[in-house]
Scaffold this motif. Sequence first.
Motif, PDB file in Angstrom:
ATOM      1  N   LYS A  45       0.842  -1.210   0.000  1.00 25.45           N
ATOM      2  CA  LYS A  45       0.000   0.000   0.000  1.00 25.45           C
ATOM      3  C   LYS A  45       0.866   1.245   0.000  1.00 25.45           C
ATOM      4  CE  LYS A  45      -3.082  -2.551   2.988  1.00 25.45           C
ATOM      5  NZ  LYS A  45      -4.301  -2.606   3.758  1.00 25.45           N
ATOM      6  N   ARG A  46       0.442   2.232  -0.792  1.00 20.31           N
ATOM      7  CA  ARG A  46       1.116   3.534  -0.700  1.00 20.31           C
ATOM      8  C   ARG A  46       0.439   4.405   0.348  1.00 20.31           C
ATOM      9  NH1 ARG A  46      -2.093   7.219  -3.786  1.00 20.31           N
ATOM     10  NH2 ARG A  46      -3.296   6.128  -5.385  1.00 20.31           N
ATOM     11  N   ASP A  47      -0.809   4.059   0.716  1.00 22.95           N
ATOM     12  CA  ASP A  47      -1.514   4.737   1.802  1.00 22.95           C
ATOM     13  C   ASP A  47      -2.292   3.667   2.558  1.00 22.95           C
ATOM     14  OD1 ASP A  47      -3.192   7.815   2.280  1.00 22.95           O
ATOM     15  OD2 ASP A  47      -3.814   5.925   3.212  1.00 22.95           O
ATOM     16  N   PRO A  53      -3.055   1.270  -3.386  1.00 19.90           N
ATOM     17  CA  PRO A  53      -2.006   0.309  -3.739  1.00 19.90           C
ATOM     18  C   PRO A  53      -0.771   0.954  -4.360  1.00 19.90           C
ATOM     19  CG  PRO A  53      -3.636   0.386  -5.471  1.00 19.90           C
ATOM     20  CD  PRO A  53      -4.103   1.375  -4.417  1.00 19.90           C
ATOM     21  N   VAL A  54       0.339   0.256  -4.234  1.00 18.54           N
ATOM     22  CA  VAL A  54       1.576   0.665  -4.895  1.00 18.54           C
ATOM     23  C   VAL A  54       1.456   0.398  -6.402  1.00 18.54           C
ATOM     24  CG1 VAL A  54       4.016  -0.027  -5.158  1.00 18.54           C
ATOM     25  CG2 VAL A  54       3.048   0.375  -2.872  1.00 18.54           C
ATOM     26  N   THR A 222       6.156  -6.774   4.339  1.00 21.80           N
ATOM     27  CA  THR A 222       6.979  -6.881   3.130  1.00 21.80           C
ATOM     28  C   THR A 222       7.487  -5.506   2.698  1.00 21.80           C
ATOM     29  OG1 THR A 222       5.545  -8.689   2.440  1.00 21.80           O
ATOM     30  CG2 THR A 222       7.025  -7.812   0.796  1.00 21.80           C
ATOM     31  N   VAL A 223       6.570  -4.528   2.649  1.00 24.11           N
ATOM     32  CA  VAL A 223       6.949  -3.176   2.211  1.00 24.11           C
ATOM     33  C   VAL A 223       8.043  -2.621   3.130  1.00 24.11           C
ATOM     34  CG1 VAL A 223       6.097  -0.796   2.006  1.00 24.11           C
ATOM     35  CG2 VAL A 223       4.699  -2.701   1.170  1.00 24.11           C
ATOM     36  N   GLU A 224       7.896  -2.881   4.431  1.00 25.19           N
ATOM     37  CA  GLU A 224       8.826  -2.268   5.388  1.00 25.19           C
ATOM     38  C   GLU A 224      10.159  -2.986   5.503  1.00 25.19           C
ATOM     39  OE1 GLU A 224       6.491  -2.024   8.951  1.00 25.19           O
ATOM     40  OE2 GLU A 224       5.185  -0.480   8.078  1.00 25.19           O
ATOM     41  N   GLU A 233       7.165  -3.137  -8.002  1.00 30.51           N
ATOM     42  CA  GLU A 233       6.262  -2.243  -8.738  1.00 30.51           C
ATOM     43  C   GLU A 233       6.528  -2.313 -10.245  1.00 30.51           C
ATOM     44  OE1 GLU A 233       6.359   1.897  -7.608  1.00 30.51           O
ATOM     45  OE2 GLU A 233       4.726   2.392  -8.987  1.00 30.51           O
ATOM     46  N   ALA A 234       7.820  -2.298 -10.605  1.00 26.18           N
ATOM     47  CA  ALA A 234       8.151  -2.326 -12.038  1.00 26.18           C
ATOM     48  C   ALA A 234       7.713  -3.651 -12.651  1.00 26.18           C
ATOM     49  CB  ALA A 234       9.648  -2.124 -12.230  1.00 26.18           C
ATOM     50  N   GLN A 235       7.925  -4.741 -11.918  1.00 24.07           N
ATOM     51  CA  GLN A 235       7.523  -6.035 -12.480  1.00 24.07           C
ATOM     52  C   GLN A 235       6.005  -6.125 -12.630  1.00 24.07           C
ATOM     53  OE1 GLN A 235       8.821  -9.718 -10.655  1.00 24.07           O
ATOM     54  NE2 GLN A 235       7.306 -10.836 -11.872  1.00 24.07           N
TER      55      GLN A 235
END
Length: 342
Positions: A45-47, A53-54, A222-224, A233-235
């Motif tokens: 998550k971006r927020d 979502p990212v 995972t994000v942290e 994100e790119a994949q």
Amino acid sequence: MNNNTKQQYTKQQVINRYLPKQTQAGQHAQQFAPSNIALCKYWGKRDVALNLPVNSSLSVSLGGLGTQTSLTPASTSADEVWLNDEILPASSSFASKVVAFLNLFRRDLQQPVCVKTHNNIPTAAGLASSASGFAALMLAINEFYGFNLDTPTLSAFARMGSGSAARSVYTGFVAWHKGSQADGMDSFAEPLSATWQDLRIGLLKVATGTKAVGSGAGMQRTVETAPLYAAWEAQATQDMQQITDAILQKDIHALGKTAEQNALSMHATMIASWPPLLYWQPASVAAMQRVWQLRSTGVPVYFTMDAGANLKLLFTADHTATVRAAFSEMTNADVVAPFECG
Ligand code: PMV
């Protein structure tokens, strides 16, 4: 503008902009939403507050399998929450989540509501029901209070209950655009016009028992903590495009390869977290090896997995008999034809 300077919104602040000042409860509302399986996963998550979502994601819904939810005025003085014909204690985690979500939309907390939820997903399939659950609840709230919100807005609001619920307000193939606005109102799902009559999803349950870490906590960890997450994100962006193309061309090899690699890449980021996050059971790995074995004999069968131990097989109708013979634990009801009517 970077994330540190972006304004942060609460769910309530965003929702309030779209609702009337007063809400008037109706007499009865009933809505269905299908379960969905992501072919390109939402992971990160971006927020956190708004479930933004990212990355964008893409799913296929499971036709008639999902959640039916009804709302009526409660005959008692308190809210009632029922799940599969059983009333739940108000303190249960399911009832608290339902009431907290409902509270975001009703102005008059003095009017108690009775919420009845039925899941028809085979319990043996080990599928999460939060996506269809929050989508059905959102659609029923919209009907009950007569909001007449458009479907993208309903998708964005369902997302606030559970991210993947954004995709469950539609049937068929569904793309959830990540969006970029701080209030998240451009982060909603839309259906693809493409259909694929012969596509089959096999629900392969390999393990029972509840998982120790839910998907929300899992993605946060995972994000942290996972250095590998930097590549995700790119994949996912590339996978999303390849999966869309594979759907348009009805290319099961391209769809299966990209979806399987996308799921395994997501799991790689989980495994690289600290403390490590491994949803697989020995039986999950054994099932993956059976899929690869069958594929080595020329059968185009692939799998995807979510934040759990079970597999979902991807194949086409002409291979149903072979796949079922190889995975005899899968019943007829575990093979879903997302685009077949009736
Ligand atoms: O909607 P949530 O918060 O339960 O997250 C779902 C995450 C995955 O199922 C792993 C992936 C997805 O896109 O559905």
